[in-house]
Each structure stands twice: as C-alpha cells, then as structure tokens.
Enzyme design. Structure first.
Site, short mmCIF file in Angstrom:
data_model
loop_
_atom_site.label_atom_id
_atom_site.label_comp_id
_atom_site.label_asym_id
_atom_site.label_seq_id
_atom_site.Cartn_x
_atom_site.Cartn_y
_atom_site.Cartn_z
CG ASP A 34 7.36 -1.26 -12.57
OD1 ASP A 34 6.88 -2.34 -12.91
OD2 ASP A 34 7.57 -0.30 -13.33
CG PHE A 37 10.62 -6.85 -10.38
CD1 PHE A 37 10.36 -8.16 -10.73
CD2 PHE A 37 11.81 -6.28 -10.81
CE1 PHE A 37 11.26 -8.90 -11.50
CE2 PHE A 37 12.72 -7.00 -11.57
CZ PHE A 37 12.44 -8.32 -11.92
CG ASP A 38 12.46 -1.84 -9.00
OD1 ASP A 38 12.92 -2.64 -9.83
OD2 ASP A 38 11.91 -0.76 -9.31
CB SER A 83 19.84 -3.24 -16.51
OG SER A 83 18.80 -2.76 -15.75
CD GLU A 113 19.95 11.39 -20.17
OE1 GLU A 113 19.38 10.30 -20.33
OE2 GLU A 113 21.02 11.69 -20.70
CE LYS A 115 14.67 3.44 -14.83
NZ LYS A 115 13.80 2.72 -15.70
CG ASP A 117 7.66 2.96 -17.33
OD1 ASP A 117 8.38 1.98 -17.57
OD2 ASP A 117 6.70 2.93 -16.54
NE ARG A 136 17.28 -4.74 -21.11
CZ ARG A 136 17.01 -4.25 -19.93
NH1 ARG A 136 17.67 -3.20 -19.48
NH2 ARG A 136 16.07 -4.76 -19.18
CD GLU A 172 13.01 2.79 -22.38
OE1 GLU A 172 14.24 2.69 -22.57
OE2 GLU A 172 12.39 2.18 -21.50
CE1 TYR A 224 18.42 4.77 -23.00
CE2 TYR A 224 16.21 5.69 -23.06
CZ TYR A 224 17.05 4.61 -22.94
OH TYR A 224 16.52 3.35 -22.75
CE LYS A 287 21.82 8.11 -19.18
NZ LYS A 287 21.35 8.22 -20.55
CE LYS A 311 11.75 1.97 -11.41
NZ LYS A 311 11.67 0.53 -11.74
CB CYS A 405 -26.30 -11.62 -17.49
SG CYS A 405 -26.24 -9.97 -18.19
CB CYS A 408 -30.36 -10.40 -19.82
SG CYS A 408 -29.02 -11.54 -20.11
CB CYS A 423 -23.86 -12.11 -20.53
SG CYS A 423 -25.57 -12.31 -21.07
CB CYS A 429 -27.75 -9.53 -22.99
SG CYS A 429 -27.05 -8.58 -21.65
S1 IVH Z 1 20.83 4.91 -20.07
C1 IVH Z 1 24.36 1.99 -20.14
N1 IVH Z 1 18.93 6.69 -19.95
O1 IVH Z 1 15.87 2.20 -18.07
C2 IVH Z 1 23.17 2.75 -19.72
N2 IVH Z 1 18.32 4.41 -19.75
O2 IVH Z 1 15.86 0.33 -15.86
C3 IVH Z 1 22.08 2.71 -20.69
N3 IVH Z 1 15.88 4.05 -19.53
O3 IVH Z 1 17.71 -0.32 -19.63
C4 IVH Z 1 20.80 3.19 -20.21
N4 IVH Z 1 15.30 6.17 -19.65
O4 IVH Z 1 15.84 0.90 -21.00
C5 IVH Z 1 19.23 5.38 -19.91
N5 IVH Z 1 17.36 8.41 -19.90
C6 IVH Z 1 17.65 7.11 -19.87
C7 IVH Z 1 16.65 6.12 -19.72
C8 IVH Z 1 17.03 4.78 -19.66
C9 IVH Z 1 14.86 4.93 -19.53
C10 IVH Z 1 15.71 2.60 -19.41
C11 IVH Z 1 16.63 1.74 -20.21
C12 IVH Z 1 17.36 0.92 -19.18
C13 IVH Z 1 16.35 0.89 -18.08
C14 IVH Z 1 16.90 0.53 -16.75
#
Ligand code: IVH
Length: 680
Positions: A34, A37-38, A83, A113, A115, A117, A136, A172, A224, A287, A311, A405, A408, A423, A429
């Site tokens: 991850d 990727f990010d 996202s 909150e 996040k 996974d 999604r 989620e 959430y 948020k 993250k 193997c 065996c 094997c 075996c």
């Molecule tokens: S809010 C418009 N709250 O993280 C905003 N997302 O990487 C809606 N996720 O697409 C998302 N925990 O699938 C929100 N406490 C949380 C979350 C959360 C996990 C996920 C969600 C989002 C992804 C982004």
C-alpha cells in the site's frame, strides 16, 4: 526532465497504478505494498501538477480504483462514492488543518475516526428495511451484493427508532483477524493460495457467488458516512449517533478534536492501541465535523476537501535470513519458509517468515544472508516484503528451489497456471501422509484428541497410514507405546468413538480431498446427501452447485475414482462413520427448536462439538449477539464484547451446566478438558 521524458514517465506511472489497482480491487491479490502504491500515486500527482498539458480525466489520480468484477449486476450510485486523500506525513495533516482554518470563516471541529482496512460498501434502507447494497465499484456504479450483505451478522435487516424513509449509509466490510486466520489456514491446507491480508479476504468474500458461503466467512461491518444529500444533519458526529440509535453498527472509537494538537494526540494513541483491535486499521480519518463547513469546502473529482486520511506505515523490522526450509503440506504443496535471526516486531519475536512460493523468491531475488524487511499484516506468520540490498554480504547464497521433495525425494511438479510446486507422491510421501492424518483429526474435521506428536508417533511406529487405521487401534497397542498410559489411551479411544457421530459434511471435509475445504464439503454434502450419491455424480452434476467450479469437481471426481480411496471410505463406513446426511442430521430432541444461540468461551467439549450438540437438539448457532438471540451460552473466559452486548440487549447468559439441564437424555457431561494429548 524535458516534456518528452515527463510524458513517458507520466504514462508509465499511470499504467503501473492501473495494473496494481486492478490486482488490488478486482483480483484481491496485490503485488505492491500500500505504501509503495500511495507513493507512486503522489509522484504522479506531482508530475501532473508540473506538466498540466498532460493531464487526463482518465488518470488514476482523478478516478477511484474500480472493484467491478463482472459477476454481479451493476447499479448506479445515487451520489458518487468517493475516495479520500491520504498522507503518511503528519506535516500534511498540519497543512490540511491550516488550510481549513484559513478557508472557513467560523469555528469548527474535527471528527477523528479509525480508518478501517476493508472494502467499501454502500447500504440503502427503504422504510427501515435493507433494500440494496452496492460496492464502491468505479465510484459511479457498483456491484449489487445485496444477497451477500444480508448474510453479514452485524448488518441489521430492519432499523428501529425514528429512521428516515430512505437512507443511504456507507462504511466498510471487514474480516476480523480471527476469521482471516481460520480462512487462510483452511485454504493453505486445501492447497489454495492464501489471501494476502484481511482486506483482500473481506473483499474476495463479499464477491462470492454463493451467499451461504459468505455467511460462513465471519465478515463484519462498520458504518461511517451518511451523504448529506441523503439525510442532512448539522454535524457528522450527530449523523453517526443517529445511525447507531437506529441499530446500525457504528464504531465508538472516534473523538471530536478542536485543534491539530488534539488530532495528533488521537493519532498517537491509536498508532499503538490499534494493535489490540480485532480487525485491521491502516490509519486515522480526519473529517471536518460541521456540515455547513463541509459544504463550503466541497469536493475534488476523487475525494472530499473536508476530510483526509493519515496512514500508518506498516510496522517493519529488518533482520538476516539464516536459512530457508521447504515445507511439504498435506496436499503436497511446497512452501518456502525463511528462518530469521530473531527480531522484535509489534510486541512479538519473529523467527520465521513465509515466502509463499518460488515465484515470490525469484521476484524478491532473496539470498541466504540477506537482511530482509518483515511485516505483519494480521497473519500468524509474518511476510517478507523486501530486501535491504545495501546490507547484502558478498558471500550471500542464492537458494536453489528444490527439484525433488525434501521429504521423500520425488521430483517436484508444477501444473500450468499454478504458482506452487507439488510433490506428486501422494501415497508414499511421509509428510503428506502425516499431514492428511493430522487434518483428519482436527476440530473442524473429526475432532479427535490427537496432536501432531501423537500422529507422528502412530505413523512412525507403523500403526497409522490412513485414517481408518485409527479406528483399528486397541488400547493394548497404545499402552505399549512410549508416553501412553491407560487414561490417555482411553481418552483417545473415546474421542474416536465420539467422532462416529460427526455429520457427513465434516467427514467429507476430513477426507482431505484437494480444494474441498469446509464450505465446499458442506455444499457437496447438502446437495448430494450421501457419499454414494456423490460417487455416482458426474462433474457436470457437481457444477450445478453454486460455487463448485470445474477445478473442484475434477478434484472430487479424481479422488473418488481411485480404488484405494474407495477402499478407505468403505473401511471408515464399516467403523460406523457418517456417510450420509440423513443419518447424521437425526435430531436428538427439539428442546432448542427455534432458538438462536450464541456460544462464547471454552467448554468441557470442543466448540465444534458444542455447536453440533445445539443443532442435534434443534437449535441454531449464531456467531453474534442480536435481538434475536435466545441466550448466550458462556463457557470459561467468554468474550467481553459478547457479554456487554447481552447486557445492553437484556439477553440471558447461561453456563454449561444450566444448558445441559435443558436437554433431555443427554449423557453425563464428559468433563475431560479439551486439550491436545501430550504424550512425552
Ligand atoms: S469516509 C466521502 N471514513 O478509506 C468520504 N472512509 O482510502 C467517504 N475508509 O473509500 C469516506 N475508514 O473505503 C471514511 N472512517 C472512515 C473510513 C473510510 C476507512 C475507507 C473508505 C474510503 C477509503 C479511502
């Protein structure tokens, strides 16, 4: 960089991100971490900002990764499912807060909150009834997984209280670590590739085509977000409180923060506290709480401007590889495992790490002597995610994946499309034979009181080659063996006797047919009803069952056609094992008819045996406490969450003795604690 090089770089990054996004969201088998990727996504964002002439609305920077698999009906989202912007850098959270301060001309708060996974879900309730569930997808439209979502234990089918007539709520779907470990252990034992992490397992399970199977995957949901267009609230926190009051699962692990210091304190707390959570989290979501402020900040094409995710970097340790072992599973699959210089990681000492298969070894280009990065992703055994090339010693040795193997000596084979070597010496075996014997005894199979040491001993002294041999054993033979006494021998024989009432679906699973795990065995047993019907079934007839594919059908056919397997089945049948569902499901009484019962803790018999006992008396096992639960059957050390829920809902908690008193003609309880027989 000139513009030609920039264009090439931008396109290469887009391609790389698209490919990895597909592996992540569609195949549930990512090949990039991850974090990487990010980082690549941020690199692409920076390049696109620097070279706006190459911007493209189709770039991964403007689109959410798509999970659409083609197996489900797709439906449009009423409001786009976005996202979140993310960062690993606390400085960028400070910038987010500073920007909000500057742009908003009133005081506001942040709702912080976890996040979670897992995989995102959008639920729609109409008149308080669960109406539709969409993944999604690509953000505009998602896969309709309503039938599967109905099988998730903590998602209510009906709301209570003052719910709105039409509600859209998002959250989620998660797979708790315990369910994930169980699932992967089963997959490995069946020769199926394990899921890389709980997120992929959750997402793969949500997309199964048989809802009954989904019911057995132990999925969990947390919600959430209520889009403001669906139901308007003054604050996000109020929306979540209301959702909880309607009976929806909402995490209480959130806090309203007034400033960046409070946000940082929340992040610091969860950076360590999250290790004790039963499911995976990968960061904190911050948020802006007030809806009018959210409105003022608005959205980009991909994410809200009023929220950001911080993250956590996966915890890593770096340690040298001492040697590599090649383990032979009961299906013959060879798994390379690295022995490491012991190192501390998330509170435990890591000595071994899996390498999955030879392809992964090649990909990593691992050498004995290399210092490797290990990460824990919720699995029992950690993973090697990379190599610190700077530390590679000159004499590091490239391992030769064995051609034969390790147990065996038979030359290994690899079928086309298989990532693993096998094997093929199934019948000769020793590791495979012992693996199959041990599998037969496990709790989910025949639940026989024998651990690895017992199986090894019985094999080594020539007393057990196939499971039917167990049933030929006499007490006298056992007592002669080192470490056995009259009492342990009797307990072992008693557990063999008890196993004769294990239902057919578990007997079928216990046979250890490749690709036939617990759920496939259940599906086959329920559909055909007996081993005789299954033996006569064609592959085409097996394929009529949802979720039984060609590979499984061929494997069952091949197994049942072999004469030594047929002989083994006849021997087991002669010993009284259940080979038909009708015989096994004969009810002992209807004392628990219509009752949904949740069990928690340890009992005088195994949990599997307790569940079978409930079913024999007409009851139904349920994994989570809800308003429909008749009572919680609590053994020693019951789960505190379940007890709390019972207290909240006013549901009775009863102990084993009281429970047994409810059952007619139950034999005196067998008070032998269920532990593995230790013989030495
Ligand atoms: S809010 C418009 N709250 O993280 C905003 N997302 O990487 C809606 N996720 O697409 C998302 N925990 O699938 C929100 N406490 C949380 C979350 C959360 C996990 C996920 C969600 C989002 C992804 C982004």
């Amino acid at each position: 960089m000139d513009n030609i090089a920039a264009k090439a770089q931008i396109e290469a990054l887009r391609e790389l991100l698209r490919e990895n996004s597909r592996r992540y969201y569609v195949e549930n088998a990512p090949t990039m971490s991850d974090y990487e990727f990010d980082q690549r996504m941020h690199e692409l964002e920076a390049l696109e900002a620097q070279w706006p002439e190459f911007d493209d609305p189709d770039s991964p920077t403007h689109r959410v990764g798509s999970d659409i698999s083609g197996e489900f009906v797709q439906r449009a989202h009423r409001y786009p499912m976005l996202s979140l912007g993310n960062t690993y850098n606390i400085g960028e959270i400070e910038e987010f807060a500073a920007r909000a301060d500057k742009l908003l001309d009133r005081s506001f708060t942040y709702c912080c909150e976890l996040k979670f996974d897992g995989t995102a879900i959008c639920l729609n309730y109409r008149d308080g009834k669960l109406f539709r569930a969409l993944t999604r997808g690509d953000g505009e439209k998602g896969d309709d997984v309503t039938r599967n979502v109905r099988m998730i234990a903590n998602i209510p089918h009906t709301l209570h209280g003052d719910f709105p007539a039409d509600l859209e709520i998002r959250g989620e779907i998660l797979m708790p670590y315990s369910a994930f470990e169980e699932l992967n252990a089963e997959r490995e034992a069946d020769g199926d590739a394990p899921f890389a992490n709980p997120r992929n397992a959750a997402s793969g399970s949500l997309k199964l085509t048989d809802p009954q199977e989904v019911a057995h995957r132990g999925l969990w949901c947390t919600l959430y977000h209520i889009p403001a267009e669906s139901v308007a609230f003054a604050t996000h926190d109020e929306a979540l409180r209301k959702a909880a009051s309607w009976g929806l699962p909402v995490s209480e692990d959130r806090r309203l923060c007034r400033n960046i210091d409070e946000i940082k304190a929340f992040i610091d707390h969860w950076d360590t506290a999250r290790r004790d959570l039963p499911y995976a989290t990968d960061g904190i979501v911050i948020k802006i709480n007030e809806s009018d402020c959210q409105r003022a900040l608005g959205y980009t094409a991909k994410s809200p401007r009023w929220a950001v995710a911080y993250k956590f970097k996966a915890e890593q340790a770096c340690t040298p590889v001492l040697s590599i072992d090649y383990q032979v599973g009961r299906t013959g699959a060879i798994t390379p495992v690295a022995n490491l210089e012991p190192v501390q990681l998330s509170g435990t000492v890591v000595k071994r790490a899996t390498l999955n298969n030879s392809d992964q070894m090649e990909l990593l280009d691992i050498r004995v002597g290399d210092s490797v990065f290990v990460e824990k992703g919720g699995e029992i055994i950690p993973k090697i995610t990379g190599i610190n090339l700077e530390k590679r010693p000159a004499d590091a040795v490239k391992p030769d994946f064995p051609k034969t193997c390790p147990d065996c000596g038979t030359p290994l084979v690899r079928d086309e499309g298989e990532a693993r070597w096998f094997c093929p010496n199934q019948d000769g075996c020793p590791m495979q034979i012992k693996g199959r014997l041990l599998h037969f005894t496990t709790r989910k199979a025949m639940d026989i009181l024998a651990g690895e040491a017992t199986v090894e001993q019985l094999y080594d002294c020539g007393l057990a080659r196939t499971p039917a041999d167990f049933y030929d054993l006499r007490k006298q033979q056992l007592i002669c063996l080192e470490g056995w006494q009259e009492r342990s021998a009797q307990r072992f024989l008693d557990s063999l006797e008890q196993s004769k009432s294990v239902p057919f679906e578990r007997v079928l699973y216990a046979l250890g047919i490749r690709h036939v795990g617990e759920t496939k065995a259940r599906a086959l047993a329920r559909h055909f009803g007996s081993i005789d019907a299954l033996m006569e079934a064609t592959e085409a007839q097996m394929l009529e069952i949802e979720d039984i594919g060609a590979v499984i059908a061929a494997s069952v056919r091949e197994y049942l056609e072999k004469s030594q397997h047929r002989r083994e089945i006849e021997r087991l049948r002669a010993h009284g094992l259940q080979f038909s569902a009708a015989a096994a499901s004969e009810a002992a009484s209807d004392a628990l008819a219509g009752k949904s019962i949740v069990i928690s803790g340890n009992f005088s018999i195994s949990r599997e045996a307790m569940k079978a006992l409930i079913e024999r008396h007409g009851g139904k096992n349920s994994s989570s406490v809800s308003a429909k639960t008749a009572f919680l059957l609590a053994g020693s050390k019951p789960g505190p969450e379940k007890l709390k829920k019972c207290e909240q809902l006013g549901i009775a908690v009863i102990d084993e003795e009281t429970f047994r008193a409810m059952l007619p003609e139950e034999k005196a309880p067998n008070r032998v604690a269920e532990e593995q027989l230790t013989l030495f």
